[in-house]
Motif scaffolding. Structure first.
Motif, short mmCIF file in Angstrom:
data_model
loop_
_atom_site.label_atom_id
_atom_site.label_comp_id
_atom_site.label_asym_id
_atom_site.label_seq_id
_atom_site.Cartn_x
_atom_site.Cartn_y
_atom_site.Cartn_z
N HIS A 1 49.27 36.32 51.88
CA HIS A 1 49.53 37.35 52.89
C HIS A 1 50.70 36.88 53.74
O HIS A 1 50.75 35.70 54.14
CB HIS A 1 48.26 37.53 53.75
CG HIS A 1 48.31 38.73 54.64
ND1 HIS A 1 48.89 38.69 55.88
CD2 HIS A 1 47.85 39.99 54.47
CE1 HIS A 1 48.77 39.89 56.44
NE2 HIS A 1 48.15 40.70 55.60
N LEU B 1 40.89 36.22 46.60
CA LEU B 1 41.52 37.48 47.03
C LEU B 1 42.76 37.24 47.86
O LEU B 1 43.74 37.95 47.76
CB LEU B 1 40.54 38.30 47.87
CG LEU B 1 39.47 39.08 47.15
CD1 LEU B 1 38.59 39.79 48.16
CD2 LEU B 1 40.05 40.09 46.18
N GLU B 2 42.69 36.24 48.72
CA GLU B 2 43.78 36.02 49.67
C GLU B 2 43.80 34.53 50.02
O GLU B 2 42.75 33.93 50.26
CB GLU B 2 43.52 36.87 50.92
CG GLU B 2 44.75 37.17 51.75
CD GLU B 2 45.22 35.98 52.56
OE1 GLU B 2 46.35 35.54 52.32
OE2 GLU B 2 44.45 35.48 53.41
N TYR C 1 43.92 50.33 52.71
CA TYR C 1 43.73 50.94 51.38
C TYR C 1 42.78 50.13 50.50
O TYR C 1 42.48 50.52 49.39
CB TYR C 1 45.10 51.04 50.66
CG TYR C 1 45.84 49.73 50.67
CD1 TYR C 1 45.58 48.75 49.72
CD2 TYR C 1 46.75 49.43 51.68
CE1 TYR C 1 46.23 47.53 49.76
CE2 TYR C 1 47.40 48.21 51.72
CZ TYR C 1 47.13 47.27 50.75
OH TYR C 1 47.75 46.05 50.81
N CYS C 2 42.35 48.96 50.98
CA CYS C 2 41.68 48.01 50.09
C CYS C 2 40.18 47.92 50.40
O CYS C 2 39.77 47.78 51.55
CB CYS C 2 42.31 46.63 50.28
SG CYS C 2 41.56 45.37 49.25
N LYS D 1 41.54 39.83 55.94
CA LYS D 1 42.46 40.90 56.32
C LYS D 1 41.75 42.23 56.11
O LYS D 1 40.75 42.31 55.40
CB LYS D 1 43.74 40.84 55.48
CG LYS D 1 44.37 39.47 55.40
CD LYS D 1 44.83 38.98 56.75
CE LYS D 1 45.56 37.65 56.64
NZ LYS D 1 45.35 36.78 57.79
N ARG D 2 42.30 43.24 56.71
CA ARG D 2 41.67 44.56 56.57
C ARG D 2 42.73 45.61 56.25
O ARG D 2 42.95 46.54 57.02
CB ARG D 2 40.90 44.94 57.85
CG ARG D 2 39.65 44.10 58.09
CD ARG D 2 38.56 44.36 57.03
NE ARG D 2 37.38 43.53 57.23
CZ ARG D 2 37.17 42.38 56.59
NH1 ARG D 2 38.05 41.90 55.74
NH2 ARG D 2 36.06 41.70 56.82
N CYS D 3 43.40 45.45 55.12
CA CYS D 3 44.40 46.44 54.72
C CYS D 3 43.67 47.77 54.49
O CYS D 3 42.61 47.79 53.86
CB CYS D 3 45.11 45.99 53.45
SG CYS D 3 45.84 44.36 53.63
N CYS E 1 38.12 37.90 51.85
CA CYS E 1 39.39 38.14 52.54
C CYS E 1 39.10 38.58 53.98
O CYS E 1 38.21 39.39 54.21
CB CYS E 1 40.16 39.24 51.81
SG CYS E 1 41.70 39.66 52.63
N ARG F 1 49.20 46.31 57.89
CA ARG F 1 49.88 45.12 57.40
C ARG F 1 50.90 44.65 58.45
O ARG F 1 51.29 45.42 59.32
CB ARG F 1 50.64 45.44 56.10
CG ARG F 1 49.82 46.02 54.98
CD ARG F 1 49.19 45.00 54.12
NE ARG F 1 50.13 44.07 53.52
CZ ARG F 1 49.76 43.02 52.79
NH1 ARG F 1 48.47 42.78 52.58
NH2 ARG F 1 50.65 42.22 52.25
N TYR G 1 38.19 45.65 48.75
CA TYR G 1 37.65 44.34 48.37
C TYR G 1 36.94 43.60 49.50
O TYR G 1 35.84 43.08 49.31
CB TYR G 1 38.74 43.44 47.79
CG TYR G 1 39.05 43.76 46.35
CD1 TYR G 1 38.06 43.71 45.38
CD2 TYR G 1 40.33 44.11 45.95
CE1 TYR G 1 38.33 44.02 44.06
CE2 TYR G 1 40.61 44.41 44.64
CZ TYR G 1 39.61 44.37 43.70
OH TYR G 1 39.87 44.67 42.40
N PRO G 2 37.55 43.52 50.70
CA PRO G 2 36.86 42.76 51.75
C PRO G 2 35.48 43.33 52.07
O PRO G 2 34.57 42.60 52.43
CB PRO G 2 37.79 42.90 52.96
CG PRO G 2 39.10 43.23 52.41
CD PRO G 2 38.85 44.02 51.17
S1 SF4 Z 1 42.48 41.55 49.41
FE1 SF4 Z 1 44.69 41.72 49.82
S2 SF4 Z 1 45.03 43.92 49.97
FE2 SF4 Z 1 42.82 43.60 50.21
S3 SF4 Z 1 42.51 43.40 52.43
FE3 SF4 Z 1 42.81 41.34 51.63
S4 SF4 Z 1 45.02 40.97 51.88
FE4 SF4 Z 1 44.71 43.16 52.08
#
Ligand code: SF4
Length: 458
Positions: free
Chosen positions: A210, A173-174, A135-136, A131-133, A129, A248, A138-139
């Motif tokens: 997203h 993931l995205e 709270y997450c 993105k850099r949310c 992913c 976000r 995963y990336p």
């Molecule tokens: S996996 Fe989803 S929640 Fe996590 S950073 Fe990527 S878009 Fe955001």
């Protein structure tokens, strides 16, 4: 010939993809045989989960496997937990920690192209992913965004097309950033358009999208192909400050895009997910979220109670509502919209080793019968691919069953039969534990006496 068992602690898309990769190596290699019963396996690969209750469940799985596997079996631990907590896992003896799937593939030897061995109506088009949310985590774990080439995706769709009514198209993931790494531009609208044109007699669900990817180009593809039945757009919240802190897109942007989508396709199902109890969320911000959801734009809503995860930016933010409030808000939304809820675990920051010790202690008390293949059929929730860790409840059921058997053994013959059954089926430690439980409950003295005879007398 080595028998290999693969145990998954989660069923996220990315995990299923990786499991397929590993299974393909085993499946194509004459040195290996796949087995679903790890008690007979020579090599056991455990794909762990690092989040929420998944972390604790992974510890149960590791402890259970150590307890019940063959003495000389090699236990390989991999997956998300290894990536964020390997230093703690290293303290557990008897397991081999391998960080990446490519290292596992190297360990297994020559691997042939992937075969879909875990049957799903899903086509996973990418991993990672961009993105850099806040709270997450995963990336940080999964690394770069990697798209599958368009031809490979089309082949996968083709392989499912004849047999499936609905095909789920999603990134691991995205989804919205599909193609950016391979083609230098966002290719999802093109890909989706080609899929719907070439394979028209099937419904499609777009997963994990997203809001930033809801471009005019994509909306026109969705407007054109009525067999796109659902899109999952996770909005997470509607309050401007909270969205900003989550890193976000703004509410105005997402809302405008969603309204346009609804306008173009009044019939499409839009599903979403929201997080409640994010740092700084007071009653006011929570009410804003509820008011928005009340408008009825979404046909399906999932709600998670915020969980601070080590290593994420959000975990350092002040004003986190208490666990009680977080879970209360989640329950409220869950009941109001009849939606799926994901509560924050009580002990999300509990060290891995502590969960492991608890799990070991627990399995020490489990009956011997759990080791027999027949019993494993019945108790397959333990370290199976079933991700809903029901095992503590099932443990309660074992206790209830024993209690019922003891109550029902009324004459001498029945008592003798039960004594034999108990001693042959359960370890002494387990019977002692059961007796302690009975002792602590309000059992009549006569019943307690009978339980003692049945559980301990030869
Ligand atoms: S996996 Fe989803 S929640 Fe996590 S950073 Fe990527 S878009 Fe955001």
């Amino acid at each position: 010939m080595y028998k290999i068992s693969l145990v998954m602690c989660n069923d996220m898309h990315m995990d299923i993809e990786q499991a397929n990769e590993i299974l393909s190596c085993i499946y194509n290699n004459p040195r290996y045989q796949i087995t679903s019963d790890y008690t007979e396996a020579d090599i056991i690969i455990i794909m762990t989960c690092a989040f929420g209750t998944g972390k604790e469940y992974s510890m149960y799985v590791i402890a259970d496997i150590q307890q019940n596997c063959k003495q000389d079996a090699t236990i390989i631990v991999t997956g998300c937990l290894v990536k964020i907590n390997s230093y703690e896992l290293q303290a557990i003896s008897g397991i081999v920690i391998i960080k990446t799937i490519s290292e596992i593939k190297e360990f297994l030897g020559e691997c042939k192209p992937n075969v879909k061995l875990i049957p799903q109506n899903k086509v996973i088009i990418s991993s990672g992913c961009l993105k850099r949310c806040s709270y997450c985590v995963y990336p940080l774990i999964t690394g770069n965004y990697v798209s599958k080439p368009i031809e490979a995706v089309m082949k996968e769709v083709e392989s499912l097309y004849e047999s499936e009514i609905t095909i789920y198209i999603s990134g691991g993931l995205e989804t919205s950033d599909y193609g950016i790494d391979l083609y230098g531009t966002h290719k999802f609208p093109d890909l989706l358009g080609s899929i719907c044109s070439q394979y028209p007699n099937c419904n499609y669900v777009i997963g994990w999208f997203h809001p930033a990817g809801l471009t005019d180009e994509l909306l026109s593809v969705i407007a054109k192909h009525k067999n796109i039945a659902e899109i999952m757009v996770h909005i997470q919240h509607v309050n401007q400050q909270i969205l900003h802190n989550m890193n976000r897109p703004s509410f105005d942007f997402t809302n405008e895009r969603l309204l346009k989508l609804r306008d173009l396709r009044p019939d499409i199902m839009i599903s979403t997910e929201v997080i409640v109890g994010f740092p700084g969320e007071t009653e006011k911000e929570f009410d804003e979220l509820v008011c928005y959801l009340d408008k009825g734009l979404f046909q399906d809503i999932g709600v998670a109670s915020y969980e601070p995860v080590l290593g994420t930016k959000a975990a350092t933010l002040p004003n986190i509502p208490s666990l009680e409030i977080r879970n209360e808000r989640m329950e409220y939304i869950g009941n109001r919209y009849h939606c799926t809820t994901y509560s924050a675990p009580k002990s999300c920051l509990e060290p891995v080793l502590e969960s492991y010790m608890k799990a070991c202690n627990h399995f020490y008390r489990l009956p011997k019968m759990i080791k027999t293949p027949k019993a494993r059929q019945k108790y397959k929730y333990i370290a199976g691919v079933d991700t809903k860790a029901k095992e503590p409840e099932q443990f309660g059921m074992i206790l209830a069953q024993i209690f019922k058997e003891i109550v029902n053994a009324r004459d001498e013959l029945a008592i003798a039969r039960m004594k034999k059954y108990m001693s042959e089926t359960y370890t002494l430690e387990f019977r002692q534990y059961v007796y302690q439980v009975f002792k602590q409950s309000d059992l009549k003295t006569a019943m307690l006496k009978k339980a003692k005879v049945i559980l301990f007398e030869k």
